[in-house]
Scaffold this motif. Structure first.
Motif: not given
Lengths: 288, 295
Positions: B211, B214, B225, B248-249, B252-253, B255-256, B259-260, B263-264
């Motif tokens: 985490k 970035p 980023v 950009r939204i 970044f979605l 990217l979110l 990363y999820l 991590t999972r």
């Protein structure tokens, strides 16, 4: 400029970027109160006093974000933790997803995503315009983030409430809301408190990310790290501003530990000395 | 990339999207996924090594070494880690340039710090001003890796120091009773057993490291980023074949979600590793496994 003059000029620079005077009459006397701060940041001949004052001024933002989101996040976290433990999947599933999304992704990306979300919403409806500012938008993201982390801590505490306590509550005929308010919730808080203290500390630390993640600092009004990096960029000397910043944060951390320690003693006051939970500072779980 | 991409204005949505997502600039963002993975692959062992050194130093019986180790473990508590990131990147750069300056330009008389500037002789500049762009990028990335290793090394030292103290004292005493020296007991008894105690902390640390990637953006590396901001911004037909509004939204979605998933997947892998390491250990976890085997 003497150091006192610097304090007058810049102590509130992170909040006001202009000077204004306030004239008022009190008990028949005229008063004139000068408020605000210099418009321009120092540009050359930086002295130590300027750096200490401006970085300290930036701490106002860190404390604002920390206190506001910790307070609001506490309430939401309690709700989410209870929903997470619920047997009703309509409550449990959203809570699980909420915790997973906010704990599984970097806060830095969440800030960016939140900012661009608010930008898009702003074009759809002007009522969302205030959310594109750091003061409100970043606070919302941080609030949801700390709520998720705290909810996970509270959930762990809910699971480790001694069986005897709830059985005793049942035996006394307590149920529903009184049972939660008088037995479950205080015990949950007591068990969660050491971990929650750490969460509070690292929440204050993560407030430094705000002004580096999309949310703009209007007319150079930023937080402590914003000013520290401003000085480091201008003087090419990181060895002065960052230790000042570190000093402020160590002080803040000690204050948090002190305040939470008082609460911890209160939560544990009915227990014999040996069974009381101690506050132990542990890095690790709580960073984003 | 595809042959039908020559005139994007004429394409329907799906084909347009396929072409848009395979432009040269988009290849850069896919490569920066690689950058993140390289950073993780290099930093994790480096931080573990630094952490092992720190924990050993903290355990040392020589007081100054022990203080040094403890101070290293302590640095990350109380101060935001982002402050350390931003500090170390400049400080390390100046440190390397200063050393090279001392070695390469002994005749230089002017002060290095003057008027808010850090001036070393041209030969000592890192990287040299004549160096090609990719050298600059590699140098920036290397500084970032060292910074990550120092900071996460401190976290790892904290975890490993705790793990070393969690190994039952009786194990060490038995080793000593068999005539092993302190060093032998450390190497043969303590180190092999400490990992099961360290793993929960280390898996946490891995998640934090994932985490933290970035933050490369703050260190001036062209990472995910950076490219998400670049590519997502509104584009007019004058400058590109693929004009679009502010996306950009969506970047970044993405990217979110990336990363999820990261991590999972890590979480699942680390859980499996924990099961493997717990096997046959004298802990409650190992006991539970043994009972499950019998039943």
């Amino acid at each position: 400029m003497t150091c006192w003059e610097t304090i007058q000029a810049y102590a509130l620079r992170s909040v006001f970027s202009d000077r204004f005077t306030w004239d008022f009459t009190l008990f028949g006397h005229d008063f004139s109160l000068a408020l605000g701060a210099e418009k321009l940041l120092p540009r050359a001949d930086f002295d130590l006093c300027q750096q200490v004052v401006l970085i300290g001024s930036g701490m106002i933002w860190n404390i604002y974000f920390g206190v506001l989101t910790l307070g609001a996040g506490f309430l939401l976290a309690t709700l989410v933790a209870v929903a997470r433990g619920s047997r009703n999947p309509l409550l449990r599933k959203p809570a699980e997803w909420f915790i997973l999304v906010f704990r599984g992704s970097p806060l830095f990306i969440q800030f960016f995503f939140g900012y661009f979300c608010f930008l898009a919403l702003k074009t759809a409806h002007p009522a969302f315009a205030p959310f594109t500012s750091a003061a409100l938008g970043a606070a919302v993201v941080l609030f949801l983030n700390t709520a998720a982390y705290s909810a996970e801590i509270f959930r762990g505490a809910l699971l480790s409430i001694p069986k005897g306590d709830t059985e005793a509550a049942d035996a006394y005929g307590l149920s529903g809301w009184p049972r939660f308010r008088r037995i479950v919730w205080p015990t949950m808080l007591r068990l969660a408190w050491p971990a929650y203290t750490n969460e509070a500390i690292f929440l204050f630390h993560s407030t430094t990310l705000v002004f580096f993640s999309g949310f703009p600092a209007t007319s150079q009004r930023g937080d402590a790290l914003y000013y520290a990096s401003y000085f480091a960029d201008k003087t090419f000397n990181p060895f002065v501003p960052y230790p000042i910043l570190a000093g402020y944060f160590i002080l803040l951390t000690l204050i948090i530990i002190g305040l939470f320690g008082v609460m911890n003693r209160r939560l544990n006051r009915h227990l014999p000395e040996a069974r009381r939970a101690r506050l132990r500072l542990r890095a690790g779980q709580f960073l984003r | 990339m595809f042959e039908f991409c020559t005139d994007p204005g004429q394409l329907d949505r799906l084909a347009w999207m396929a072409c848009y997502l395979t432009t040269t600039k988009h290849m850069a963002i896919y490569w920066s996924v690689g950058t993140v993975l390289i950073l993780l692959a290099v930093t994790a062992p480096a931080a573990l090594l630094m952490g092992f050194g720190g924990a050993m130093a903290a355990r040392s019986r020589i007081a100054p070494v022990s203080w040094l180790g403890r101070a290293y473990i302590m640095i990350v508590r109380g101060v935001p880690d982002i402050a350390f990131f931003m500090f170390f990147v400049i400080a390390l750069d100046q440190f390397f340039e200063y050393i090279r300056h001392e070695v390469k330009c002994p005749g230089w008389t002017e002060p290095i710090r003057q008027n808010g500037n850090f001036l070393v002789c041209p030969e000592a500049k890192l990287p040299l001003s004549s160096a090609p762009q990719y050298i600059h990028e590699i140098y920036g990335f290397t500084l970032a890796v060292i910074t990550f290793a120092i900071i996460f090394g401190a976290f790892a030292a904290n975890v490993l120091y705790g793990a070393m103290r969690a190994v039952p004292q009786a194990q060490i005493e038995t080793a000593e009773a068999y005539g092993m020296s302190r060093r032998q007991a450390f190497r043969r008894i303590l180190v092999p057993q400490m990992w099961v105690y360290a793993l929960p902390g280390l898996s946490n640390l891995w998640m934090i490291l994932v985490k933290a990637t970035p933050l490369l953006f703050l260190l001036g590396v062209q990472d995910l980023v950076y490219w998400a901001r670049e590519l997502g911004g509104a584009k007019t037909p004058r400058f590109t074949d693929y004009p679009h509004g502010d996306w950009r939204i969506w970047y970044f979605l993405a990217l979110l979600v990336f990363y999820l998933v990261l991590t999972r997947v890590s979480e699942i892998a680390l859980d499996r590793l924990m099961v493997r390491l717990t096997r046959g250990q004298a802990t409650s976890g190992g006991e539970a496994q043994r009972k499950a085997m019998i039943a």
